[in-house]
Motif scaffolding. Structure first.
Motif, PDB file in Angstrom:
ATOM      1  N   ALA A  51      -3.521  13.396  -7.275  1.00  0.00           N
ATOM      2  CA  ALA A  51      -4.051  11.931  -7.673  1.00  0.00           C
ATOM      3  C   ALA A  51      -4.730  12.228  -8.585  1.00  0.00           C
ATOM      4  O   ALA A  51      -5.873  11.011  -8.137  1.00  0.00           O
ATOM      5  CB  ALA A  51      -3.810  10.945  -6.403  1.00  0.00           C
ATOM      6  N   ALA A  71       0.160   5.663  -7.358  1.00  0.00           N
ATOM      7  CA  ALA A  71      -1.068   6.645  -7.725  1.00  0.00           C
ATOM      8  C   ALA A  71      -1.009   8.372  -8.158  1.00  0.00           C
ATOM      9  O   ALA A  71      -0.953   8.534  -9.079  1.00  0.00           O
ATOM     10  CB  ALA A  71      -2.464   6.540  -6.263  1.00  0.00           C
ATOM     11  N   SER A  72       0.147   9.095  -7.254  1.00  0.00           N
ATOM     12  CA  SER A  72       0.124  10.378  -7.511  1.00  0.00           C
ATOM     13  C   SER A  72       1.212  10.710  -8.739  1.00  0.00           C
ATOM     14  O   SER A  72       1.170  11.415  -9.257  1.00  0.00           O
ATOM     15  CB  SER A  72       1.282  10.855  -6.279  1.00  0.00           C
ATOM     16  OG  SER A  72       0.028  11.013  -5.324  1.00  0.00           O
ATOM     17  N   ALA A  85       0.644  -1.431   0.039  1.00  0.00           N
ATOM     18  CA  ALA A  85      -0.190  -0.075   0.124  1.00  0.00           C
ATOM     19  C   ALA A  85       1.025   0.772   0.082  1.00  0.00           C
ATOM     20  O   ALA A  85       0.524   1.991  -0.433  1.00  0.00           O
ATOM     21  CB  ALA A  85      -0.953  -0.404   0.995  1.00  0.00           C
ATOM     22  N   LEU A 101      -1.952  11.400   2.984  1.00  0.00           N
ATOM     23  CA  LEU A 101      -1.503  10.666   4.098  1.00  0.00           C
ATOM     24  C   LEU A 101      -1.095  11.567   4.998  1.00  0.00           C
ATOM     25  O   LEU A 101       0.064  12.692   5.157  1.00  0.00           O
ATOM     26  CB  LEU A 101      -0.465  10.099   3.284  1.00  0.00           C
ATOM     27  CG  LEU A 101      -0.685   9.710   1.570  1.00  0.00           C
ATOM     28  CD1 LEU A 101       0.894   9.640   0.577  1.00  0.00           C
ATOM     29  CD2 LEU A 101      -1.432   8.881   1.866  1.00  0.00           C
ATOM     30  N   LEU A 116      -4.963  12.310  -2.866  1.00  0.00           N
ATOM     31  CA  LEU A 116      -4.178  11.109  -1.016  1.00  0.00           C
ATOM     32  C   LEU A 116      -4.233  12.706  -0.629  1.00  0.00           C
ATOM     33  O   LEU A 116      -3.330  13.307  -0.143  1.00  0.00           O
ATOM     34  CB  LEU A 116      -3.066  10.838  -1.780  1.00  0.00           C
ATOM     35  CG  LEU A 116      -3.811   9.438  -2.370  1.00  0.00           C
ATOM     36  CD1 LEU A 116      -2.047   8.646  -3.302  1.00  0.00           C
ATOM     37  CD2 LEU A 116      -4.102   9.146  -1.818  1.00  0.00           C
ATOM     38  N   THR A 151      -7.294   1.589  -0.960  1.00  0.00           N
ATOM     39  CA  THR A 151      -6.609   2.860  -0.651  1.00  0.00           C
ATOM     40  C   THR A 151      -7.244   3.153  -1.252  1.00  0.00           C
ATOM     41  O   THR A 151      -7.004   4.420  -1.709  1.00  0.00           O
ATOM     42  CB  THR A 151      -5.143   2.596  -0.074  1.00  0.00           C
ATOM     43  OG1 THR A 151      -4.641   1.000  -1.165  1.00  0.00           O
ATOM     44  CG2 THR A 151      -4.959   1.441   1.091  1.00  0.00           C
ATOM     45  N   LEU A 152      -7.347   2.586  -2.647  1.00  0.00           N
ATOM     46  CA  LEU A 152      -7.884   3.844  -4.493  1.00  0.00           C
ATOM     47  C   LEU A 152      -8.778   5.104  -4.090  1.00  0.00           C
ATOM     48  O   LEU A 152      -9.545   4.917  -4.763  1.00  0.00           O
ATOM     49  CB  LEU A 152      -7.538   3.505  -4.967  1.00  0.00           C
ATOM     50  CG  LEU A 152      -6.168   2.429  -5.492  1.00  0.00           C
ATOM     51  CD1 LEU A 152      -6.217   1.222  -6.522  1.00  0.00           C
ATOM     52  CD2 LEU A 152      -5.220   3.345  -5.823  1.00  0.00           C
ATOM     53  N   GLN A 209     -10.364   6.867  -2.237  1.00  0.00           N
ATOM     54  CA  GLN A 209     -10.194   8.358  -1.540  1.00  0.00           C
ATOM     55  C   GLN A 209      -9.600   8.507  -2.780  1.00  0.00           C
ATOM     56  O   GLN A 209      -9.973  10.100  -3.539  1.00  0.00           O
ATOM     57  CB  GLN A 209      -9.086   8.293  -0.931  1.00  0.00           C
ATOM     58  CG  GLN A 209      -9.076   9.694  -0.097  1.00  0.00           C
ATOM     59  CD  GLN A 209      -7.585  10.261   0.615  1.00  0.00           C
ATOM     60  OE1 GLN A 209      -7.008  10.005   0.422  1.00  0.00           O
ATOM     61  NE2 GLN A 209      -8.165  11.017   1.508  1.00  0.00           N
ATOM     62  N   PRO A 210      -8.833   8.607  -3.719  1.00  0.00           N
ATOM     63  CA  PRO A 210      -8.529   9.354  -4.658  1.00  0.00           C
ATOM     64  C   PRO A 210      -9.422   9.053  -5.898  1.00  0.00           C
ATOM     65  O   PRO A 210      -9.293  10.005  -6.718  1.00  0.00           O
ATOM     66  CB  PRO A 210      -6.934   8.926  -5.155  1.00  0.00           C
ATOM     67  CG  PRO A 210      -6.840   7.777  -4.551  1.00  0.00           C
ATOM     68  CD  PRO A 210      -7.154   7.494  -3.716  1.00  0.00           C
ATOM     69  N   VAL A 221      -0.207   4.327  -2.132  1.00  0.00           N
ATOM     70  CA  VAL A 221      -0.816   5.333  -2.115  1.00  0.00           C
ATOM     71  C   VAL A 221       0.573   6.487  -1.667  1.00  0.00           C
ATOM     72  O   VAL A 221       0.483   7.347  -1.744  1.00  0.00           O
ATOM     73  CB  VAL A 221      -1.529   5.186  -1.342  1.00  0.00           C
ATOM     74  CG1 VAL A 221      -2.952   4.081  -1.997  1.00  0.00           C
ATOM     75  CG2 VAL A 221      -1.248   4.556  -0.530  1.00  0.00           C
TER      76      VAL A 221
END
Length: 505
Positions: free
Chosen positions: A342, A296-297, A280, A331, A329, A319-320, A322-323, A284
Motif C-alpha cells: 500500500a 488503499a491497497s 474501514a 491485516l 498493510l 488506519t491510514l 500504518q501504510p 484498508v
C-alpha cells in the motif's frame, strides 16, 4: 488408492502451493475434506460430486478423504474445486494419476461440470511457477490473466470433462458456452488534462511537486475551487509503472476482483477515490476469513484520494497511518494474517469549515467555533504530520487563464523522478518521499545554515521533527524540478511555505 495433484492457497498476495491428496477406502460411502478449509471450501464436496456425475464420469462409491497439505495453512475460497475433483478421479483410477500429479489445478466447478473463473489467478500462477510447477490448469475465463505470468504453461479449461480427457479419461467432452468472467470489466481510463484547471498557481505547483517526489498532499478550500479536479489529474502526471510494479499492482487488483485481463498488465498508476461513507474494511481491507485488499491497497503505486476528508470517520483516517509510514498493510483476522502492499500517494481535500464559506474574513460562514474545531479535529496531528504538502486553494477568478497542460508537467516530473532514482539507487529508494531522514541529511553535507529556517520552526513548535524531515524531502524535490544537484536555502523556505500554508500547519 491415492490420487495427488496441486492447487494454490493465497494468503494476501503470497501464494502457497498446496498438495491435494484424495484417499479412497473400501468402506461405507462418505466424503471428508480436511486441512483447515473455510466454509466455502468445505462446500466443495457437494459441488465436486455433482460436477463429476454431470460430466459423464463415475463417482467412486467409497469412503473418500481429501487432505489439503500443509494442514496448518488456512485455505479459503472455491478455487480448490478442480484440484479436489481430479485428485479424487485419480484415486479412483478414472484419470492417469501420473499426469494429474504433474499439473496445478485452479478453478471453481459448477454443478453442470463447467469450470468457473476465480479471483487471484495471476498471483496464484506466479506462485506455482516460482515453486517449480509451471504447468497450470485454469478456467478459460482466467486464461488471459494466467498467460501474463512469464514461464507458465497454461491449459484453459471450460469443463471438467475436458480436464479429465486431457488426463486420459474416456469421456465425451460436451460443447459448453463460455462462462462469463467474474471480475467486473473497467472501461478505458479517461486521461484528464491539468490545463482544465484555471488559475490556482500555488495548488498546481503543489500537485506537480507531489507527483515529482511522491509526496502526500492536503488541499483546503471552499467548494468549487478545483480541489477535486486537481486531485483527479495527479495520476496523469505520474510515469508508467515498471515491469515489477505492474505485476504487483495487477496482482492486487486480481485478488480484489477488479482486474480486466483483456487489457494486459496495469501499466498506469491507479486512482482510488472512496466515498466518505466508506468503512474501514473497504478502505484498508477486510472481510470474513482472510481479508481482501481495500482501496488503499488497490491504490498501490498510485493515488488514494479522500474527498471531504473530515467527513470520513476517525477510525478510517487513523488506519491510514500504518501504510503512510511503512507502505504496507498488515491485516490480522481470526482466519489469519494477510499482507498487502500500500505505497500510495495520499491526497486529502477539505472545506475550510462544515459550511465551506469560511473564506477571507469568513463573514458568510454560519459555523460555530466548536463546529470548526470538531470538523478539522478529524484530521489528527499524527496523520497531518505525515502529509508533506498542505495548501490553501482560494476561489478562482473569471479572469484566470488555463494553465500548463499535463504533458509538459509530466515531462518535468519524469525527469525529476529519474534524477531521484539515480541519486538513491544505492539505498533502493525511488522517490524523495520514500527516503529516510538520515539519508536526506547525509546527502546535504555539513552546511548548518541550510536548515536554519527548519530549526527555528521546530524550536517555535510550528513543526515537529518528523514534519521537518518532510519539509526537507520537499526541498529536495524542488531542487530536482529546477535541475539542481542539491537543495539551497530558498528551496527549504519554499518547502516550508508549501507545508504551513494550509489548515494542517
Amino acid at each position: 488408492m491415492l490420487g495427488r495433484t496441486c492447487a494454490v492457497a493465497l494468503v494476501g498476495l503470497h501464494g502457497h502451493v498446496v498438495e491435494v491428496e484424495a484417499h479412497l477406502a473400501t468402506s461405507l460411502p462418505a466424503f471428508s475434506l480436511v486441512g483447515l478449509p473455510d466454509a466455502s471450501l468445505a462446500e466443495s464436496r457437494d459441488r465436486v460430486r455433482a460436477a463429476v456425475t454431470s460430466s459423464g464420469l463415475a463417482w467412486p462409491n467409497r469412503r473418500i478423504t481429501v487432505n489439503l497439505s500443509p494442514a496448518t495453512l488456512p485455505k479459503t475460497g472455491s478455487g480448490f474445486d478442480l484440484a479436489v475433483a481430479v485428485a479424487t478421479l485419480a484415486g479412483a483410477g478414472v484419470v492417469d494419476a501420473t499426469s494429474v500429479a504433474a499439473w496445478v489445478h485452479v478453478g471453481e466447478l459448477g454443478l453442470d461440470g463447467r469450470v468457473r473463473p476465480v479471483r487471484g489467478v495471476l498471483p496464484a500462477v506466479a506462485a506455482a511457477v516460482a515453486a517449480g510447477r509451471p504447468r497450470v490448469v485454469v478456467p478459460a475465463g482466467n486464461a488471459a490473466e494466467a498467460r501474463l505470468v512469464p514461464g507458465a504453461e497454461v491449459l484453459a479449461a471450460e469443463h471438467l470433462a475436458q480436464v479429465a480427457a486431457r488426463h486420459g479419461a474416456d469421456v465425451v467432452v460436451p460443447e459448453v458456452e463460455p462462462v462469463p468472467d467474474v471480475p467486473p470489466r473497467r472501461g478505458a481510463v479517461e486521461v484528464l488534462d491539468l490545463a482544465d484547471v484555471r488559475g490556482q498557481e500555488d495548488a498546481r505547483l503543489g500537485v506537480e511537486v507531489a507527483a515529482a517526489g511522491g509526496h502526500h498532499l492536503l488541499l483546503v478550500g471552499p467548494p468549487g475551487t478545483g480541489k477535486t479536479m486537481l486531485a483527479a489529474r495527479l495520476p496523469g502526471l505520474l510515469p508508467d509503472l515498471g515491469e515489477a510494479d505492474a505485476v504487483e499492482v495487477t496482482a492486487v487488483h486480481s485478488v480484489a476482483g477488479t482486474f480486466d485481463p483483456a487489457h494486459g498488465l496495469l501499466r498506469r498508476p491507479p486512482f482510488e477515490d472512496p466515498h466518505h461513507t466508506a468503512t474501514a474494511a473497504s478502505v484498508v481491507g477486510g472481510g470474513s476469513g482472510l481479508p481482501r485488499p481495500g482501496a488503499a491497497s488497490r491504490a498501490h503505486r498510485g493515488v488514494l484520494f479522500l474527498d471531504e476528508a473530515p467527513e470520513f470517520t476517525t477510525g478510517v483516517l487513523q488506519t491510514l497511518r500504518q501504510p503512510l509510514e511503512h507502505g504496507e498493510l498488515v491485516l490480522h483476522r481470526a482466519g489469519g494474517t494477510a499482507r498487502y502492499p500500500a505505497r500510495f500517494q495520499l491526497v486529502l481535500a477539505a472545506n475550510p469549515c462544515p459550511c465551506g464559506r469560511a473564506v477571507g474574513k469568513g463573514l458568510d460562514c454560519t459555523c460555530r467555533p466548536e463546529q470548526r474545531r470538531r470538523y478539522f479535529g478529524k484530521l489528527s496531528g499524527p496523520l497531518l504530520d505525515r502529509v508533506d504538502l498542505q495548501l490553501e486553494v482560494p476561489p478562482s477568478r473569471s479572469a484566470d487563464a488555463p494553465g500548463e497542460g499535463s504533458a509538459a508537467v509530466a515531462a518535468r516530473v519524469r525527469d525529476a523522478r529519474e534524477t531521484q532514482r539515480e541519486r538513491w539507487r544505492a539505498g533502493g529508494w525511488r522517490t524523495n518521499g520514500e527516503v529516510p531522514a538520515r539519508a536526506l541529511h547525509a546527502a546535504l553535507g555539513a552546511d548548518a545554515r541550510l536548515l536554519a529556517d527548519l530549526h527555528r520552526a521546530v524550536d517555535r513548535g510550528t513543526l515537529t521533527l518528523r514534519g521537518a524531515d518532510r519539509v526537507l524531502r520537499v526541498a529536495w524535490t524542488l531542487a530536482d524540478l529546477d535541475g539542481r544537484a542539491a537543495p539551497a536555502r530558498p528551496d527549504v523556505a519554499r518547502a516550508l511555505a508549501l507545508r504551513t500554508r494550509g489548515h494542517g500547519a
